[in-house]
Scaffold this active site. Structure first.
Site, PDB file in Angstrom:
ATOM      1  N   GLU A  20       0.932   6.705  -6.585  1.00 13.49           N
ATOM      2  CA  GLU A  20      -0.193   7.639  -6.674  1.00 13.49           C
ATOM      3  C   GLU A  20       0.290   9.094  -6.642  1.00 13.49           C
ATOM      4  O   GLU A  20      -0.156   9.922  -7.449  1.00 13.49           O
ATOM      5  CB  GLU A  20      -1.145   7.350  -5.508  1.00 13.49           C
ATOM      6  CG  GLU A  20      -2.305   8.290  -5.341  1.00 13.49           C
ATOM      7  CD  GLU A  20      -2.991   8.053  -3.985  1.00 13.49           C
ATOM      8  OE1 GLU A  20      -3.414   6.916  -3.702  1.00 13.49           O
ATOM      9  OE2 GLU A  20      -3.078   9.006  -3.176  1.00 13.49           O
TER      10      GLU A  20
ATOM     11  N   LYS B 299       0.837  -1.206   0.000  1.00  8.56           N
ATOM     12  CA  LYS B 299       0.000   0.000   0.000  1.00  8.56           C
ATOM     13  C   LYS B 299       0.872   1.257   0.000  1.00  8.56           C
ATOM     14  O   LYS B 299       0.551   2.261  -0.655  1.00  8.56           O
ATOM     15  CB  LYS B 299      -0.921   0.015   1.227  1.00  8.56           C
ATOM     16  CG  LYS B 299      -1.772   1.288   1.371  1.00  8.56           C
ATOM     17  CD  LYS B 299      -2.660   1.527   0.171  1.00  8.56           C
ATOM     18  CE  LYS B 299      -3.789   2.498   0.390  1.00  8.56           C
ATOM     19  NZ  LYS B 299      -3.643   3.602   1.272  1.00  8.56           N
TER      20      LYS B 299
END
Lengths: 333, 333, 333, 333
Positions: C186, C179
């Site tokens: 991202e 993550k």
């Protein structure tokens, strides 16, 4: 004054010589007995073991460690168990300042002082003196003043210590923190020179044919890239009154005068830790450091560590555009 | 020798003074008549117009232009129409080297020489001398040697010209190309210092409370960030035998000694072109310059030019995560 | 199956709803009693305290924590003292994966399982499902499969779990590590869009006057910068079959359609930690990440953290060149 | 409608097929007669020369060029001399938008329209349709609407053209400008994925021994880097409801599923120009683009263009610190 020196590598050995030349008594220890013998021949008191080193020093002792970062922490802890209250351990190596914070706290419970000294000057320090960035408690730092005064370049005693090349930067860790930032800046300055010189070296691109196909960007205006620059002469002239005059430029000009193509080098550039720690400190404190990080990542890349990333790019390009990877020898630069 | 000087701003005026002090005859012109009068009072021959300047110079003439980059090209073309074969026009300003390539080609059809001189040294050059990076044809550059020898820092005539501070780098454009790279490197070095000092300034982050919520990354180990550094003292000590000793560091230490918080500055940093041109040259020749580009982009950002980009980021964060933008005063740094 | 949910903020509340919609029994706790009551109204079993939460779950228990990173570690330790062997604690928040490694080790001595789940999907996850990146021991992860299958987007059970939106990435910490990298990527993607759109927004620079003086680089060819782009239309068209089509682009196009100037945003961009941790992991493993770091530093800068660095640059420029800092309103962009 | 297609490479050939499938009449020309013959077999009208192409089109003509950037400009100029007023030349290749500005101005004196179309979609466009970014005058763009509607992905005619995948971005050059920015963003997104995946690949660094000497930074906490990640599985799970879901991720996951080590690639990454032009546009308009530039420079570096810079760094390190360059096989990563 009397001082113990532990670790007689490139840096420690020269520092011991400078200290003895300055009238200090050096008790020397290294796992390499040849180094100890060599320094004994120069006037040092030899120690055959850590215990012998401790025994030959009169309390309150001061022992300067000049060891690789990876083994320093263990050496400090081991040494501290053999010392007495009010003794001082000095770490002059390239250690992470965080370890100085931790170790100073631990050692203080035994009333042993921990002083961290960032040391710049490299192989030239023996003659020019070392720039010393010092962290630790006031009393210990004050006691070591004669040592710092000798190791540093020196100057009129009426000047501040900073003007003579040594500075008490703050509590434990402050010396290594400041040295860490020094090296972070050093990486950035080095990369600035390296990148600029690389553009100079490539300024003849207009005299080299570049392919015209869908894979290659054409050089539109070759008439502006037909210079065969004498990089040795250019770095030499920059040394004289230009804005970028600096010691790093002096060294670079000398290296390019010896060989403008630097053919003896492969270009695999190591890093010894401070650049990484500088970045982590910047991240922790939310400070943008795009230049310092670019310099560090350039070193990682020089060692081939971008390989998998580049393969991912090639795979993507083939997947969306059918681009077949060009072989290096087909590259037009 | 006799030389015309056109453009008596900060740089041109001081260069004229240094030339006259070196025994040269300076015929001076500027659109600002007060500057001309002031330099006349220092011994210069005043010119009331470009035609007057040309008339007062004995052929073959040499006219040095020290003008803003934006008006230099027009001034060169205009001047060239008033000159005779074998005259020399020298552009000592911060012009794009590409214009030197173009102008030299154009002027050669009228047998007028064009010499481009990158000039470093800033406001200190009048006393210290200027570092001169020279482009142009051999004959013209040789004829100007007495001028270059006076403007540069100088030294034993037995030394190479590079060792005395001036260097013929190559054909037309070479001087401005090398000055462009010099300034590109300068941007990188400046940013390296600026970033490093910013981390030092923020090293007390552990003594400042940071919020603990889903929007903010906590500072995990505040005990490592409790330093209140004396940046003036630190930059001073670095000046003495450290690897990063440099003229830029000398100037920085002086500025921080005067005010460690630099409260007189806003931090909006201009750029005068060479950093941009360096990047474009690197792009054209496929040379990676991550440090030099980061330095340039930092200047753009210092002027607020990242604003729309940041609004896009905030809009995205709200769109996917419902993140409401934090106000600056709520920021924890 | 039955599951405890601790932390009913934006994410936890929606995940509980999705779990109940999928037929699971949720026992819910939050320090905010209103959130618990609201979820009770939707069918959850309310818990009035951590002890009550534990009491209402049948062993072996599974408790999902959805808390801010800064308080998660303490909450896990506290909770673990109230649990029994074979119970599972799941951390679904944005915690540093290092804590998962540490906590899993600690809890294993009490035979309590620790499972770390990186959760992506934001406020849209309740409807679309969440992308789940899972770390932990095989047995615990297998036992939670019904929970993961419901939270994730789902699909044909014949497909692999990755194809249905959840994936067991490795031992403890692996979920949060993956993550972390997801968020690092991202940041980079977001910045790529933001920068590109910023150039589009500035493509009318040739229609704006720029000053011609020694401080300002002139825009040489204004005829190439006379576009007034409709950024909303452009981002919309990119959504259809272009190489950069993506969910972030979908959201950006929607935001720009609502307001092409994004006037409701200030552009102060927070970061919640993963971008920083990604950089640190890259540094530790010597992997160059110039894009990901640039994206992170852009966020730091958006909050004004480059201020002292820029003041240093202005002070240097004044020192060597006499450059007086231009005021923002005088800037020509 | 009838359209000429000039340039039957990977892109042009497929676009001609899509146009014919949409009911348009394509007159096809390429210097490679085999390509013309192949397309003739698919239903195209063959042209044996540029003159033949022009002769076989009914005025007012529309001719779409799909050629390498390096030869497009000459081809447009040559073609324009053979056309009549009101004819349209369309450049659908990856040309610099500046050329569109120049060419449109030139051709307008002969009343010939120039339309620039940025085309995204790669080898998938034949089936999925192409994303079209269009620049040019209103009348010409309107006349070509049937062509754009067929080439683009399409959709309900009640939707805006942007929602169907084509958009008139502005006057001449606007289409290529927007495509340039599209590709600049694409480079940044690709690099974000590549860097993140590289960190994942290196997450087992703690299981690999690293040397402890003065040249090498030790990995302090190896326990946090013992992951052997399945990058194919991870990229697959990210495709499902994560924030970074995107077409580039779809392609990457497929490539990694085929070979997680991407052993068929060397990692020498080409660039076809738009990334460079994006940077230049950003520089001209003073817009910071640290992410987009990092992505471009990474490609330059992948081709070895950082070599001389790295040699300079090694030479400096040896000069100040006596550091002997480590050989690659001695590197610890």
């Amino acid at each position: 004054m009397q001082i113990g020196m532990m670790g007689l590598g490139r840096m420690g050995y020269n520092m011991a010589l400078r200290l003895m030349a300055g009238g200090h008594e050096v008790v020397a220890y290294d796992v390499n007995r040849d180094s100890v013998a060599a320094l004994e021949a120069q006037g040092a008191v030899p120690a055959s073991s850590v215990d012998d080193l401790v025994a030959k020093l009169k309390p309150p002792r001061a022992i300067w460690l000049m060891l690789p970062a990876a083994v320093t922490e263990g050496a400090v802890r081991d040494l501290s168990t053999r010392l007495s209250p009010d003794d001082i351990i000095i770490d002059g190596g390239n250690s992470n300042y965080r370890k100085a914070v931790d170790l100073a706290g631990e050692l203080s419970t035994a009333s042993i002082h921990f002083v961290d000294v960032g040391t710049s000057g490299g192989v030239w320090g023996k003659e020019r003196g070392y720039c010393l960035m010092i962290g630790g408690d006031e009393a210990a730092v004050a006691r070591l003043d004669p040592i710092f005064a000798t190791l540093s370049p020196g100057g009129d005693p009426a000047l501040s210590t900073a003007e003579r090349g040594y500075f008490h930067c703050g509590p434990p860790g402050a010396g290594h923190f400041v040295k860490m930032i020094h090296n972070g800046i050093e990486y950035g300055m080095m990369a600035a020179f390296a990148e600029g010189l690389n553009v100079l070296k490539s300024a003849n691109a207009g005299s080299v044919a570049r392919k015209a196909d869908a894979e290659t960007s054409p050089l539109d205006e070759p008439q502006y890239y037909r210079y065969d620059f004498d990089v040795a002469g250019i770095t030499e002239v920059w040394r004289h009154a230009s804005v970028i005059s600096s010691w790093l430029l002096d060294l670079t000009a000398a290296a390019l005068a010896a060989d403008p193509n630097l053919a003896n080098y492969q270009g695999h550039v190591s890093d010894s830790g401070e650049g990484r720690w500088t970045l982590k400190a910047a991240i922790d404190t939310s400070v943008p450091v795009p230049v310092l990080s670019s310099a560090l990542f350039g070193r990682f890349t020089s060692r081939g560590n971008d390989e998998f990333a580049n393969k991912v790019l090639s795979a993507m390009r083939q997947a969306f555009g059918g681009h077949i990877e060009r072989k290096p020898q087909e590259e037009s630069h």
